[in-house]
Enzyme design. Structure first.
Site, short mmCIF file in Angstrom:
data_model
loop_
_atom_site.label_atom_id
_atom_site.label_comp_id
_atom_site.label_asym_id
_atom_site.label_seq_id
_atom_site.Cartn_x
_atom_site.Cartn_y
_atom_site.Cartn_z
N ASP A 296 0.86 -1.18 0.00
CA ASP A 296 0.00 0.00 0.00
C ASP A 296 0.90 1.24 0.00
OD1 ASP A 296 -2.26 1.63 0.07
OD2 ASP A 296 -3.27 0.38 1.55
N TRP A 297 0.29 2.38 -0.14
CA TRP A 297 1.00 3.66 -0.32
C TRP A 297 1.98 3.90 0.85
CZ3 TRP A 297 0.33 7.55 -4.14
CH2 TRP A 297 0.95 8.77 -3.85
#
Length: 745
Positions: A296-297
């Site tokens: 994820d980011w």
């Protein structure tokens, strides 16, 4: 977290350390295409370490509200040098074709880029938010929605979207509940499969016009974060992990999802971005999944915040060892993986493996055959798909209460429409709106022009408008910015002055239809006291107003059902219909010590699976045919009303006596059934014994004994009951991930 797969992880790590990348299983590549396998091997052999790490690097080419804004000359030179394998926050057929041309024709190896974007519930045609789509209890509608958004995203040159989100969520304080399918593993599994089919195609092979790569997220446990606080810790035993939180991921994998994303949270103290036990051990090892896994980011860099890595180089090595192929946005692989490999040569085979999976994903999309096959400027400019958007939105609406048959509204009635949300076009789009535009949304106010509108900002004015009407349609709930990522709330009562607005309108003495808008169930027992009609309409997208009017007017009989129970008060959370029984079950008599709150009634305000209709449905007794490995459960359902309508027939099971306490009831089948007035159809569920397995001692076990089976209109509205016996055995798949075959005769 226990070490139930540590030997598998160690064995996998040893094998990987001793060998380079090997061909992937057929399901994860391009139907075992030998030509693509050879091409990937050749590329890996010719790539420098810097070029390999470049493939593992995903860069933001813009911002969510300013796509492509970072594609400056410096960024384009990085493409020429092969310093990234993927861009996100980019879109547009023409600009992405130009960007791809640079990668293919001006870089040393000519490897095409992957273009990605969060297309969660529509690209240009904004559809209902995922929780609302799950409220249809109709996988076909979910698949239709996913296919529509895939087609529009494909036309804009995109290859990859970060959906479906299949996190089971039993605490709506968590703002990201809006992105999933609610509280149940079985319903979530069916909706996960439907989204993957819609995005990638029935065979899970998206190398065709109008199809894109799905990304099943967030692996795993994100919906169980403590206190419903986004990004927080999730702590659970093996049984709920395997029986509740993992099944939708397994269902999505079997449907052909080409990529997975790991979650921000830790499980038992091990962040998922570094969780070799669950990613490389469970997902890669036990499940044999070899598709692309992306972080994820910024999650790889955030391993330092978690306290499991002291430096970015350590974080990069941890993520790689866990099985993370691509680094989203943090540049930790890009900046620190090479020094980590120099310090530890056993990481190099893992780099080759990760690059192999990334290249296989690109081959799966057909990008090596035709890197310009995505994008269609004419289709990109096509009109919005308003009819399917309206139809799907209407299927998502849930009628929670209808005392005195207030709905449908009577012809010619004077209507007061009150509440700012009734005219909030931006909120109609919900969160994660991709390229959706507020000006495209038709609000309830626009769709109900005959009503007298009042925003509710002045209580006295609202009361006067209500008093002059025959019926009040009151739009209340949350605006779009109160649900979604980083939008956890400690108090799920109505925000702002809406409770005071309800009191002012209630004082007018007119029948009220509460239209609940938002992206999560709220705690509204007090707010809805004395309100005879209640609709849960969620955020329904660009056709929200017309869809709600279709329900209000009776043009469409509502048939949506709650995919997550609605609490009475926030303090009940987390909660689930499928809870394990207590030795002292909740008792309405406060003089008896039992598992309940003294200041709240037992159970939810509206239960999982609840939803009413403008028709009445009658159920027959159950007929059960026992077979060696299955039971066929049949029930006849009759529309005893006067209008055509749909009923969602729901099948629940319980193992009343087992070696471990089992949930008091679990969904194991459903079917949305359309019936004309007076029409009767028989629904037959084929329930296999494997769907009754429990997780025990590291495997799926079917225990011999009697199983209770229940069929009804919701988890709290059971119409028919029966029992059948099962023999001892072993399962091979997560029980809740297995679909129950349904036939209608």
């Amino acid at each position: 977290m226990s070490t139930f797969h540590r030997r598998d992880v160690m064995k996998a790590s040893a094998l990987l350390a001793a060998s380079a990348w090997a061909p992937m299983p057929v399901r994860a590549t391009v139907a075992g295409n030998a030509r693509h396998d050879a091409r990937i091997r050749d590329l890996i052999a010719r790539m420098t370490l810097a070029e390999k790490i470049g493939q593992m690097n995903q860069i933001a080419g813009g911002r969510q509200r300013a796509l492509n804004s970072r594609l400056d000359p410096g960024m384009l030179n990085r493409v020429r040098r092969g310093e990234m394998g993927s861009f996100l926050h980019v879109a547009g057929a023409e600009p992405l074709r130009r960007l791809q041309k640079i990668a293919v024709e001006e870089s040393r190896l000519g490897i095409p880029l992957l273009f990605a974007m969060d297309v969660i519930h529509g690209y240009r045609t904004t559809l209902p938010v995922p929780l609302a789509l799950a409220a249809t209890w109709d996988p076909a509608a979910m698949e239709q929605a996913a296919a529509l958004m895939a087609e529009e995203a494909w036309a804009a040159g995109l290859h990859w979207t970060f959906t479906p989100m299949v996190d089971v969520a039993r605490d709506p304080r968590w703002g990201r509940v809006v992105e999933g399918a609610g509280e149940d593993a079985y319903l979530g599994s069916r909706m996960a499969e439907a989204q993957v089919r819609g995005l990638e195609g029935p065979a899970g092979m998206p190398a065709g016009r109008g199809r894109i790569l799905s990304c099943t997220k967030h692996f795993v446990g994100y919906g169980a974060v403590a206190g419903g606080r986004d990004y927080d810790s999730a702590d659970m035993s093996e049984r709920p992990l395997h029986e509740v939180y993992l099944p939708p991921f397994h269902a999505a994998m079997r449907a052909g999802s080409g990529s997975f994303m790991t979650a921000f949270n830790d499980v038992g103290g091990v962040p998922m971005t570094a969780n070799a036990e669950l990613v490389r051990g469970e997902l890669r090892g036990r499940w044999s999944y070899q598709g692309l896994v992306v972080s994820d980011w910024n999650a790889i860099r955030e391993l330092i915040n978690h306290g499991v890595a002291a430096t970015p180089a350590e974080a990069a090595a941890l993520a790689l060892r866990a099985g993370i192929d691509m680094d989203m946005a943090s540049s930790t692989y890009a900046d620190f993986l090479a020094p980590a490999v120099a310090a530890d040569a056993t990481l190099l085979p893992l780099v080759d493996e990760a690059v192999g999976r990334i290249l296989a994903a690109k081959a799966r999309l057909g990008l090596f055959d035709d890197p310009y096959s995505f994008g269609d400027e004419a289709r990109e400019k096509a009109p919005l798909a308003r009819k399917p958007a309206r139809d799907i939105a209407a299927r998502s609406v849930v009628l929670l209460r209808n005392e005195g048959a207030v709905l449908p509204l009577k012809a010619g009635a004077r209507i007061a429409l009150i509440g700012a949300l009734a005219d909030d076009a931006s909120s109609a789009l919900g969160s994660w709106r991709a390229r959706g535009q507020a000006e495209d949304a038709v609000t309830l106010r626009r769709a109900l022009p005959q009503a007298t509108f009042d925003s509710g900002s002045d209580l006295a004015s609202a009361a006067r408008v209500a008093a002059a009407a025959d019926v009040v349609v009151l739009a209340i709930g949350e605006d779009y910015d109160l649900t979604g990522e980083a939008r956890s709330r400690a108090d799920l009562t109505l925000p702002g002055k809406q409770q005071a607005l309800i009191e002012a309108v209630r004082g007018a003495g007119k029948p009220i239809v509460a239209v609940l808008m938002g992206g999560r169930p709220l705690a509204l027992e007090q707010a809805l006291y004395g309100v005879p009609a209640v609709l849960q309409t969620w955020f329904l997208g660009i056709e929200s107003g017309p869809a709600i009017v279709d329900i209000l007017s009776g043009k469409v009989s509502p048939a949506g059902r709650l995919p997550i129970g609605m609490p009475r008060v926030t303090g009940q959370l987390p909660m689930s219909y499928a809870h394990v029984p207590s030795g002292r079950p909740a008792n309405p008599d406060l003089a008896i010590d039992s598992a309940r709150y003294h200041d709240a009634a037992i159970g939810p305000l509206f239960a999982f699976g609840h939803g009413l209709s403008y028709a009445r449905f009658d159920y027959s007794t159950l007929a059960i045919e026992e077979r060696a490995d299955a039971a066929i459960v049949s029930v006849a359902v009759t529309n005893a009303g006067s209008v055509p309508a749909e009923e969602v027939v729901q099948l629940y099971v319980r193992d009343p006596v087992a070696t471990v306490a089992r949930p008091i009831t679990e969904l194991r089948g459903f079917h949305r059934l359309a019936l004309k007035p007076g029409e009767q159809r028989t629904v037959r569920f084929t329930l296999t014994h494997a769907q009754l397995a429990l997780w025990k001692a590291g495997k799926w076990v079917i225990e011999a004994g009697v199983i209770d089976v229940m069929v009804g209109s919701s988890s709290a509205d059971i119409r028919a009951r029966g029992r059948f016996r099962v023999a001892a055995g072993e399962g091979t798949l997560p029980a809740a991930s297995i679909a129950t075959a349904v036939a209608v005769v």
